[in-house]
Write a protein that holds these residues in place. Structure first.
Motif, PDB file in Angstrom:
ATOM      1  N   ALA A   1       0.837  -1.189   0.000  1.00 28.96           N
ATOM      2  CA  ALA A   1       0.000   0.000   0.000  1.00 28.96           C
ATOM      3  C   ALA A   1       0.877   1.245   0.000  1.00 28.96           C
ATOM      4  N   GLY A   2       0.346   2.323  -0.570  1.00 28.62           N
ATOM      5  CA  GLY A   2       1.064   3.585  -0.551  1.00 28.62           C
ATOM      6  C   GLY A   2       1.209   4.083   0.876  1.00 28.62           C
ATOM      7  N   PRO A   3       2.387   4.546   1.271  1.00 29.98           N
ATOM      8  CA  PRO A   3       2.587   4.959   2.661  1.00 29.98           C
ATOM      9  C   PRO A   3       1.721   6.135   3.092  1.00 29.98           C
ATOM     10  N   LEU A   4       1.325   6.988   2.148  1.00 29.98           N
ATOM     11  CA  LEU A   4       0.542   8.168   2.505  1.00 29.98           C
ATOM     12  C   LEU A   4      -0.921   8.077   2.091  1.00 29.98           C
ATOM     13  N   SER A   5      -1.301   6.963   1.477  1.00 31.94           N
ATOM     14  CA  SER A   5      -2.701   6.795   1.068  1.00 31.94           C
ATOM     15  C   SER A   5      -3.339   5.547   1.662  1.00 31.94           C
ATOM     16  N   GLY A   6      -2.522   4.530   1.976  1.00 35.94           N
ATOM     17  CA  GLY A   6      -3.072   3.278   2.479  1.00 35.94           C
ATOM     18  C   GLY A   6      -3.730   2.435   1.415  1.00 35.94           C
ATOM     19  N   GLN A   7      -3.709   2.877   0.161  1.00 34.39           N
ATOM     20  CA  GLN A   7      -4.332   2.130  -0.933  1.00 34.39           C
ATOM     21  C   GLN A   7      -3.306   1.253  -1.641  1.00 34.39           C
ATOM     22  N   PRO A   8      -3.726   0.071  -2.126  1.00 30.37           N
ATOM     23  CA  PRO A   8      -2.794  -0.788  -2.871  1.00 30.37           C
ATOM     24  C   PRO A   8      -2.257  -0.056  -4.092  1.00 30.37           C
ATOM     25  N   LEU A   9      -0.972  -0.197  -4.320  1.00 30.83           N
ATOM     26  CA  LEU A   9      -0.343   0.455  -5.462  1.00 30.83           C
ATOM     27  C   LEU A   9      -0.581  -0.358  -6.725  1.00 30.83           C
ATOM     28  N   THR A  10      -0.473   0.301  -7.867  1.00 26.16           N
ATOM     29  CA  THR A  10      -0.713  -0.368  -9.150  1.00 26.16           C
ATOM     30  C   THR A  10       0.573  -0.661  -9.900  1.00 26.16           C
ATOM     31  N   GLN A  11       1.693  -0.125  -9.434  1.00 28.05           N
ATOM     32  CA  GLN A  11       2.968  -0.354 -10.095  1.00 28.05           C
ATOM     33  C   GLN A  11       4.040  -0.673  -9.054  1.00 28.05           C
ATOM     34  N   PRO A  12       4.912  -1.615  -9.345  1.00 23.07           N
ATOM     35  CA  PRO A  12       5.972  -1.944  -8.382  1.00 23.07           C
ATOM     36  C   PRO A  12       6.974  -0.811  -8.256  1.00 23.07           C
ATOM     37  N   GLY A  13       7.519  -0.655  -7.084  1.00 21.08           N
ATOM     38  CA  GLY A  13       8.559   0.336  -6.851  1.00 21.08           C
ATOM     39  C   GLY A  13       8.063   1.699  -6.428  1.00 21.08           C
ATOM     40  N   VAL A  14       6.764   1.952  -6.589  1.00 20.53           N
ATOM     41  CA  VAL A  14       6.225   3.272  -6.263  1.00 20.53           C
ATOM     42  C   VAL A  14       6.352   3.558  -4.769  1.00 20.53           C
ATOM     43  N   GLU A  15       6.237   2.510  -3.965  1.00 17.18           N
ATOM     44  CA  GLU A  15       6.274   2.721  -2.516  1.00 17.18           C
ATOM     45  C   GLU A  15       7.608   3.284  -2.041  1.00 17.18           C
ATOM     46  N   ALA A  16       8.651   3.163  -2.854  1.00 18.90           N
ATOM     47  CA  ALA A  16       9.982   3.596  -2.439  1.00 18.90           C
ATOM     48  C   ALA A  16      10.336   4.998  -2.924  1.00 18.90           C
ATOM     49  N   ARG A  17       9.480   5.626  -3.703  1.00 13.62           N
ATOM     50  CA  ARG A  17       9.861   6.916  -4.265  1.00 13.62           C
ATOM     51  C   ARG A  17       9.567   8.076  -3.301  1.00 13.62           C
ATOM     52  N   GLN A  18      10.274   9.147  -3.489  1.00 17.70           N
ATOM     53  CA  GLN A  18      10.160  10.328  -2.639  1.00 17.70           C
ATOM     54  C   GLN A  18       8.827  11.033  -2.879  1.00 17.70           C
ATOM     55  N   ALA A  19       8.290  11.627  -1.840  1.00 21.51           N
ATOM     56  CA  ALA A  19       7.060  12.405  -1.978  1.00 21.51           C
ATOM     57  C   ALA A  19       7.369  13.746  -2.627  1.00 21.51           C
ATOM     58  N   LEU A  20       6.361  14.327  -3.239  1.00 23.25           N
ATOM     59  CA  LEU A  20       6.434  15.666  -3.815  1.00 23.25           C
ATOM     60  C   LEU A  20       5.432  16.547  -3.082  1.00 23.25           C
ATOM     61  N   ALA A  21       5.755  17.810  -2.884  1.00 22.58           N
ATOM     62  CA  ALA A  21       4.837  18.731  -2.223  1.00 22.58           C
ATOM     63  C   ALA A  21       4.744  20.019  -3.027  1.00 22.58           C
ATOM     64  N   VAL A  22       3.522  20.516  -3.196  1.00 21.15           N
ATOM     65  CA  VAL A  22       3.285  21.714  -3.984  1.00 21.15           C
ATOM     66  C   VAL A  22       2.329  22.639  -3.236  1.00 21.15           C
ATOM     67  N   PRO A  23       2.733  23.874  -2.911  1.00 20.79           N
ATOM     68  CA  PRO A  23       1.789  24.832  -2.351  1.00 20.79           C
ATOM     69  C   PRO A  23       0.891  25.392  -3.450  1.00 20.79           C
ATOM     70  N   ILE A  24      -0.399  25.514  -3.138  1.00 22.74           N
ATOM     71  CA  ILE A  24      -1.387  25.985  -4.111  1.00 22.74           C
ATOM     72  C   ILE A  24      -2.239  27.061  -3.450  1.00 22.74           C
ATOM     73  N   ARG A  25      -2.463  28.157  -4.129  1.00 21.34           N
ATOM     74  CA  ARG A  25      -3.298  29.242  -3.621  1.00 21.34           C
ATOM     75  C   ARG A  25      -4.602  29.244  -4.407  1.00 21.34           C
ATOM     76  N   VAL A  26      -5.728  29.235  -3.686  1.00 24.75           N
ATOM     77  CA  VAL A  26      -7.039  29.213  -4.344  1.00 24.75           C
ATOM     78  C   VAL A  26      -7.896  30.340  -3.772  1.00 24.75           C
ATOM     79  N   SER A  27      -8.343  31.244  -4.623  1.00 22.76           N
ATOM     80  CA  SER A  27      -9.247  32.309  -4.199  1.00 22.76           C
ATOM     81  C   SER A  27     -10.677  31.804  -4.245  1.00 22.76           C
ATOM     82  N   GLU A  28     -11.614  32.613  -3.743  1.00 19.58           N
ATOM     83  CA  GLU A  28     -13.017  32.193  -3.737  1.00 19.58           C
ATOM     84  C   GLU A  28     -13.560  31.983  -5.140  1.00 19.58           C
ATOM     85  N   SER A  29     -13.014  32.711  -6.109  1.00 17.66           N
ATOM     86  CA  SER A  29     -13.488  32.578  -7.492  1.00 17.66           C
ATOM     87  C   SER A  29     -12.497  31.830  -8.374  1.00 17.66           C
ATOM     88  N   GLY A  30     -11.438  31.294  -7.764  1.00 18.33           N
ATOM     89  CA  GLY A  30     -10.412  30.617  -8.546  1.00 18.33           C
ATOM     90  C   GLY A  30     -10.637  29.122  -8.673  1.00 18.33           C
TER      91      GLY A  30
END
Length: 331
Positions: free
Chosen positions: A52-81
């Protein structure tokens, strides 16, 4: 007696000869041809189960994914965006920002997103929320002090000023970010103990839930509703519809930060270190809880009122930082 045995032996011999002739002669009209099946085909080996994915708990669909580094992206959303790529995130942290907008920290590890954005500047809430995951960040610069905090936290990433091709139109993608990341990044440790079949969300104070509202001053009331057919919680950020398997509301103090460079301004900031009350909705259930996060390199523990870890359903987890003055209700 000897004569009788000879007759029987002769009869058996005739029968054997007749059968041999029958095997060599073509079958009579209307007969059915019997084909030697030969060696049975080997049974296919069972498909190897993936972790399972370490941050989702769901079974992965491809081998090796569990070992890859996480990515993080800040996102700004306005009320109309509008925002893109949020439903592919394993985790989304939400801070109530200035002017009715939301500042989100989206984390990707088990799944990919072809478009993520709009990419925003780095803020202290990003550093304090995702630092324990050791991700590679994609962000649009930020005030001098915030960038200094990022470096002091020993976190790294890439900006449009460094690699403009990774941020077309102010957006990015998991493919573009992974192409800029150095090799050797470590996979994150799980943040939650995810539920399995028949596992309750908490050991006590569990109640049916179909609607969650979070009302913060200066912002539109955020409403999440449970879709029984999809087994997902649905909400909106700006004009974008989003879904999550679980929504975790952490109540905490906010303070005002005064930024000087590159332009003077004031903005609210959630104090994610400390402890406080929490409310968790996952599946068709809710539970009162409490949270505790002593520092950046430590996990934010969310436990029920008996002191045991809550167990959200596998999937995207949306974590809302609610000011102490906010009204949080579940029905």
């Amino acid at each position: 007696m000897r004569l009788r045995r000879s007759v029987v032996a002769s009869a058996v011999g005739v029968l054997i000869v007749a059968l041999g002739a029958a095997c060599s002669d073509p079958p009579p009209p209307g007969a059915t041809d019997l084909v030697d099946p030969g060696t049975p085909a080997p049974k296919p080996s069972p498909t190897p189960s993936l972790p399972a994915g370490p941050l989702s708990g769901q079974p992965l669909t491809q081998p090796g994914v569990e070992a890859r580094q996480a990515l993080a992206v800040p996102i700004r959303v306005s009320e109309s965006g509008t925002a893109t790529g949020l439903d592919a995130a394993d985790l989304v942290y939400q801070e109530f920002a200035e002017s009715g907008s939301l500042h989100l920290s989206a984390v990707y590890q088990s799944r990919d997103a072809a478009k993520i954005g709009p990419v925003a500047e780095i803020r202290p809430v990003d550093i304090r929320s995702v630092g324990v995951l050791r991700p590679w960040l994609g962000y649009d610069g930020g005030p001098t002090g915030f960038v200094s905090q990022l470096k002091a936290a020993d976190l790294s990433g890439v900006t449009p000023a460094q690699r403009s091709s990774a941020f077309p139109g102010g957006n990015t993608s998991t493919t573009a970010l992974r192409a800029t990341a150095p090799k050797g990044g470590a996979a994150p440790a799980p943040l939650f103990d995810y539920a399995t079949t028949g596992t309750a969300l908490a050991t006590r104070d569990v109640a049916p839930a179909s609607k969650l509202t979070v009302s913060a001053s200066g912002h539109r009331t955020q409403t999440w509703t449970y879709d029984q057919a999809k087994q997902q919680w649905s909400g909106r950020v700006g004009k974008t519809s989003v879904t999550a398997a679980s929504v975790v509301v952490l109540t905490m103090e906010y303070r005002t930060l005064n930024v000087r460079k590159p332009s003077p301004r004031s903005l609210p900031s959630a104090n994610v270190y400390g402890k406080g009350a929490a409310l968790v909705v996952s599946g068709p259930s809710s539970a009162k809880a409490q949270w505790s996060k002593p520092g950046q390199k430590l996990v934010c523990n969310v436990t029920d009122l008996a002191g045991f870890q809550v167990r959200p359903q596998p999937g995207t987890t949306w974590i809302v930082y609610a000011p102490t003055t906010a009204r949080v209700a579940v029905t």
